[in-house]
Design an enzyme around this catalytic site. Sequence first.
Site, mmCIF file in Angstrom:
data_model
loop_
_atom_site.group_PDB
_atom_site.id
_atom_site.type_symbol
_atom_site.label_atom_id
_atom_site.label_comp_id
_atom_site.label_asym_id
_atom_site.label_seq_id
_atom_site.Cartn_x
_atom_site.Cartn_y
_atom_site.Cartn_z
ATOM 1 N N GLU A 130 -0.616 -5.514 6.061
ATOM 2 C CA GLU A 130 0.772 -5.567 5.560
ATOM 3 C C GLU A 130 1.613 -6.530 6.397
ATOM 4 O OE1 GLU A 130 1.214 -1.140 3.580
ATOM 5 O OE2 GLU A 130 1.563 -1.345 5.719
ATOM 6 N N THR A 153 0.848 -1.193 0.000
ATOM 7 C CA THR A 153 0.000 0.000 0.000
ATOM 8 C C THR A 153 0.884 1.244 0.000
ATOM 9 O OG1 THR A 153 -1.686 -1.211 1.206
ATOM 10 C CG2 THR A 153 -1.789 1.192 1.366
HETATM 11 C C1 5RP Z 1 0.953 1.920 4.450
HETATM 12 C C2 5RP Z 1 2.428 1.835 4.555
HETATM 13 C C3 5RP Z 1 3.220 2.397 3.420
HETATM 14 O O1 5RP Z 1 4.005 1.367 2.897
HETATM 15 C C4 5RP Z 1 4.110 3.497 3.949
HETATM 16 O O2 5RP Z 1 3.298 4.481 4.559
HETATM 17 C C5 5RP Z 1 4.955 4.129 2.823
HETATM 18 O O3 5RP Z 1 4.138 4.841 1.946
HETATM 19 P P1 5RP Z 1 4.730 5.669 0.717
HETATM 20 O O4 5RP Z 1 5.348 4.669 -0.211
HETATM 21 O O5 5RP Z 1 3.526 6.367 0.136
HETATM 22 O O6 5RP Z 1 5.743 6.644 1.249
HETATM 23 O O7 5RP Z 1 2.993 1.345 5.510
HETATM 24 O O8 5RP Z 1 0.339 1.512 5.637
#
Ligand code: 5RP
Length: 238
Positions: free
Chosen positions: A109, A31
Site C-alpha cells: 500500500e 486492501t
Molecule cells: C490493509 C489496510 C486497510 O486499508 C485498513 O486496515 C482499513 O481496512 P477496512 O477498510 O477493512 O477498515 O491498511 O493493510
Amino acid sequence: MSKQDNLEVKRVAGLAAAEEVRDGMVVGLGTGSTAHYAILRIGERVREERLSIVGIPTSYQSAMRARAAGIRVADLVDYPEIDLTIDGADQVDADFRLIKGGGAAHTREKCVAAASKRIITVVDPSKLSEHLNVPVPLEVVPYALALVEKQVAALGGTPALREGVKKDGPVITDNGNFVLDCDFGTIADPEGLETKLNALPGVLTCGIFTEFAEKIWVLVGESGGCKTLTRSGPWPSQ
Ligand code: 5RP
C-alpha cells in the site's frame, strides 16, 4: 454503530470514491473492507460504461477481488505511475497522516501510495482521530523478530506479534514476513516515529503514512451520504 451500519457507511465511502475513476486511468486498488466496495463499483462501471482502466492491486486480496469484478490488473513493475489510488485506513488524523496495515498489506500500500498522483482514503467515521493513537503495524523480516521487538521497546512501544485467524502461529504477509503491532499510545510526533521505525534493521515497512497528505482526499462514509475532506482545496478538474 452496529456492524451492519458500519459496513453500510464503508459502502457509501467506497462507492463514492469509485465515481472518481475516469476512462484511461491507472488505478491503485486498496486492501480491506472499505476498498472492497470501491473495487466492486469500479468493476460495474467497467462493464456498464466500458471504461478502459488498469488496476494495480495492493495485495493478493485486492488482486483476487479485482479479477472477480472484471477489472484488468497489472503490477507496479508495468505501471510505476498511478493516476488515482483508492484505499482504506485504520486511522486518519487532523493533518491527514494515516495508520495503515490492519490487513497486513501496508508495504505494498505504501509503494502504491508513493507511485500515485492522487489518493482517495475511504473510511468510516470511527477512523477519524485528532491524534494517531492506535497500534502501528510493522512488517518485520522473521530473522530479525527478537531484535525488532527490543528496538521497539527501546523507543517506548509495546510490540505484539500478530497471530493468524484460522491459521496457527503468526500472520505471514504477502511478502513472506511477520507483523508486529506496536502500541505507542498517543503519537506526539508521527513523522519522527515513522522515520525511526523505518530505520530499524529488520523492519521492512512501518504502517505510519505521513508523507502523502498533500495528495490525499478523505471520503468519510456517513448514513446520510459522504463527507469529503481535503487539505488542498477542491479536487482538480479531471
Ligand atoms: C490493509 C489496510 C486497510 O486499508 C485498513 O486496515 C482499513 O481496512 P477496512 O477498510 O477493512 O477498515 O491498511 O493493510
